[in-house]
Write an enzyme that holds these catalytic residues in place. Structure first.
Site, PDB file in Angstrom:
ATOM      1  N   TRP A 185       0.972  -0.817  -0.184  1.00 11.40           N
ATOM      2  CA  TRP A 185       0.019   0.100  -0.046  1.00 11.40           C
ATOM      3  C   TRP A 185       1.183   1.506  -0.547  1.00 11.40           C
ATOM      4  CZ3 TRP A 185      -0.330   4.141   4.118  1.00 11.40           C
ATOM      5  CH2 TRP A 185      -0.926   4.562   3.709  1.00 11.40           C
ATOM      6  N   GLU A 226      -2.825  -2.701  -2.699  1.00 11.95           N
ATOM      7  CA  GLU A 226      -4.200  -2.206  -1.330  1.00 11.95           C
ATOM      8  C   GLU A 226      -4.501  -1.084  -2.356  1.00 11.95           C
ATOM      9  OE1 GLU A 226      -3.599  -1.523   2.141  1.00 11.95           O
ATOM     10  OE2 GLU A 226      -5.357  -0.807   3.100  1.00 11.95           O
ATOM     11  N   LYS A 228      -6.955   3.017  -2.180  1.00 10.58           N
ATOM     12  CA  LYS A 228      -7.558   3.796  -0.984  1.00 10.58           C
ATOM     13  C   LYS A 228      -8.327   4.812  -1.671  1.00 10.58           C
ATOM     14  CE  LYS A 228      -6.897   5.993   2.740  1.00 10.58           C
ATOM     15  NZ  LYS A 228      -5.670   6.121   3.765  1.00 10.58           N
ATOM     16  N   ASP A 259      -9.784  -3.138   1.428  1.00 13.74           N
ATOM     17  CA  ASP A 259     -10.268  -2.416   2.942  1.00 13.74           C
ATOM     18  C   ASP A 259     -11.428  -1.953   2.890  1.00 13.74           C
ATOM     19  OD1 ASP A 259      -9.783  -1.050   5.023  1.00 13.74           O
ATOM     20  OD2 ASP A 259      -7.391  -0.439   5.152  1.00 13.74           O
ATOM     21  N   HIS A 262     -11.744   1.338   2.363  1.00 11.80           N
ATOM     22  CA  HIS A 262     -11.373   2.891   1.533  1.00 11.80           C
ATOM     23  C   HIS A 262     -12.181   3.368   0.532  1.00 11.80           C
ATOM     24  CE1 HIS A 262      -7.044   2.026   2.403  1.00 11.80           C
ATOM     25  NE2 HIS A 262      -7.616   2.495   3.763  1.00 11.80           N
ATOM     26  N   HIS A 286      -8.678  -5.736   4.162  1.00 15.41           N
ATOM     27  CA  HIS A 286      -8.675  -4.722   5.797  1.00 15.41           C
ATOM     28  C   HIS A 286      -9.622  -4.811   6.018  1.00 15.41           C
ATOM     29  CE1 HIS A 286      -4.357  -4.247   4.921  1.00 15.41           C
ATOM     30  NE2 HIS A 286      -4.592  -4.919   5.019  1.00 15.41           N
ATOM     31  N   ASP A 294     -12.191   9.227   8.634  1.00 15.14           N
ATOM     32  CA  ASP A 294     -11.403   8.045   9.217  1.00 15.14           C
ATOM     33  C   ASP A 294     -11.733   6.811   8.577  1.00 15.14           C
ATOM     34  OD1 ASP A 294      -8.648   6.748  10.735  1.00 15.14           O
ATOM     35  OD2 ASP A 294     -10.436   6.216  11.796  1.00 15.14           O
ATOM     36  N   ASP A 296     -10.511   3.653  10.103  1.00 17.39           N
ATOM     37  CA  ASP A 296      -9.495   2.549  10.895  1.00 17.39           C
ATOM     38  C   ASP A 296     -10.203   2.464  12.159  1.00 17.39           C
ATOM     39  OD1 ASP A 296      -7.691   1.850   8.651  1.00 17.39           O
ATOM     40  OD2 ASP A 296      -7.107   3.716   8.859  1.00 17.39           O
ATOM     41  N   ASP A 326      -7.270  -3.622   9.848  1.00 12.26           N
ATOM     42  CA  ASP A 326      -6.696  -2.802  10.109  1.00 12.26           C
ATOM     43  C   ASP A 326      -7.955  -2.347  10.578  1.00 12.26           C
ATOM     44  OD1 ASP A 326      -5.209  -1.064   9.492  1.00 12.26           O
ATOM     45  OD2 ASP A 326      -5.518  -1.273   7.191  1.00 12.26           O
TER      46      ASP A 326
END
Ligand code: RNT
Ligand code: ZN
Length: 418
Positions: A185, A226, A228, A259, A262, A286, A294, A296, A326
């Site tokens: 990533w 990965e 985003k 993810d 993302h 993820h 955010d 995460d 993640d």
């Protein structure tokens, strides 16, 4: 095992059996699934290699809960504590900055030997390892670009780092007898609208070709990439977008990492798994929880987690999907964060396995959407908790919130003394 746990389990098992669900078979399937627990929740993504560097790359950890690990020994102790409260045998996901070495080594020079202590520990604990090059929190990434950097020298540094990382991944796989997934990533992107969207993507593509040029034994290492949507400071444009990596991954036989944090706010990865599975040999997840800016937050049992569990089970995707976590939250006990997110992820898979899938598929095929909705909703209050409790007890980990007392004791005896 507590009598109550057993009798509740027996009663629940019978209810599920009425719908043709073989709970014992479900539990033995569940036990085989490995979750890759990310080491970076334990120390707020700091690592040990460049400790005095700030966290950059458009990700951020907020909170100042005491007790973060500051040495590899502490981090391993915290991981052991977390794993002792999570049913099953799993993996640890390491980043390059977690090298455990006294040598002052640059990222483009890292070697398996710098991770030997992690390998020895994993063997002893019966864990697998996954890996990630760390293309952030570094002098050479401070302007926001790495593999797609316009300066060939800087680009080369990151190419060499990613190459070195794959070799470490292959070493992990070979040593531990289980495939390591090495996930690339990069944070590359622009804060404001770029003039040229193409050139950085062309550079990223070429750089990845170099990174992956050397064939590695897929039994030892599998590469993942990965994407985003945006990061802090890359709000307008991210070089490695979803389309970019989906194209690259399919064309080059790489695992595409999804993810959960993302994508656009109403876009969910659960709805991408079936499509991707038709065109790829494997997927990396993820599992995370996005909230506003955010991506995460600690994974909770929300609708999307339930849906991810269902999709993996219903699409028979568990064999080709590598499930990683993640998230990073420094406002709560970090061991608890791991335990909550990992237990939830396993529990979501269990819930998916305990759905009356055949009956639901039949209703859908027959156009009986009333039954589909009614059954789906009724099953939400079926006693999956009793099955979960039994599973935890059977695998020797605390039942329900009992684990919390254990974490509190650890906090008092270990974390608060750091
Ligand atoms: C960042 C990516 C990436 C990182 C870790 C630390 O947005 O999700 O996976 O979180 O590599
Ligand atoms: Zn991620």
């Amino acid at each position: 095992m507590q009598q109550k746990v057993i009798s509740n389990y027996e009663a629940a098992k019978e209810l599920y059996a009425q719908h043709g669900i073989d709970v014992e078979e479900v539990l033995s399937r569940l036990e085989k699934i490995k979750i890759s627990m990310h080491c970076w929740q334990g120390d707020d993504v700091r690592g040990f290699l460049n400790k005095d560097q700030d966290l950059t790359g458009g990700i951020s950890v907020t909170g100042n809960y005491p007790g973060a690990a500051t040495t590899p020994e502490q981090l391993r102790a915290d991981l052991e504590k977390a794993f002792s409260l999570i049913p099953g045998k799993h993996k640890v996901n390491l980043h390059a900055i977690y090298a455990d070495t006294d040598e002052k080594v640059e990222l483009d020079q890292i070697e398996p030997k710098h991770f030997q202590k992690w390998v020895d520990w994993s063997k002893e604990q019966g864990l697998g390892l996954d890996f990630n090059p760390t293309c952030f929190s570094h002098e050479k990434s401070k302007d926001g670009f790495t593999l797609s950097h316009s300066d060939p020298e800087i680009r080369q540094f990151w190419i060499d780092h990613c190459k070195a990382s794959r070799k470490i991944g292959a070493y992990f796989g070979e040593q531990l007898g289980q495939t390591c997934v090495t996930n690339v990533w990069v944070p590359d992107g622009y804060k404001d609208v770029p003039v040229d969207r193409l050139a950085p993507r062309q550079r990223l593509k070429d750089a990845l070709d170099e990174v992956f040029a050397e064939e590695l034994n897929p039994a030892h290492n599998l590469d993942a990439i990965e994407s985003k949507l945006f990061g802090l400071g890359s709000e307008a444009y991210v070089v490695g977008s979803h389309e970019f990596y989906m194209g690259y991954g399919i064309q080059n036989n790489k695992l595409i990492c999804l993810d959960a944090g993302h994508f656009h706010p109403t876009e969910v990865i659960s709805n991408k798994l079936s499509s991707l599975s038709l065109f790829t040999d494997g997927i990396l997840l993820h599992v995370s929880r996005p909230m506003r800016w955010d991506s995460d937050h600690v994974v909770t049992m929300d609708d999307e987690l339930i849906e991810i569990g269902r999709e993996l089970v219903r699409g028979d995707l568990l064999d080709k999907t590598h499930i990683g976590l993640d998230f990073f939250d420094a406002s709560i006990n970090r061991v608890a964060a791991w335990v909550i997110g990992t237990r939830n992820t396993i529990k979501a898979l269990l819930r998916g396995m305990l759905d009356p899938i055949e009956a639901l598929k039949k209703a859908e095929l027959e156009g009986d959407y009333t039954t589909r909705l009614a059954l789906t909703e009724e099953f939400k209050s079926y006693p999956f908790g009793a099955i979960w409790d039994f599973y935890c007890a059977k695998l020797g980990v605390p039942v329900r919130e009992e684990w919390l007392a254990d974490v509190k004791t650890y906090e008092n005896e270990v974390l608060l003394k750091r």
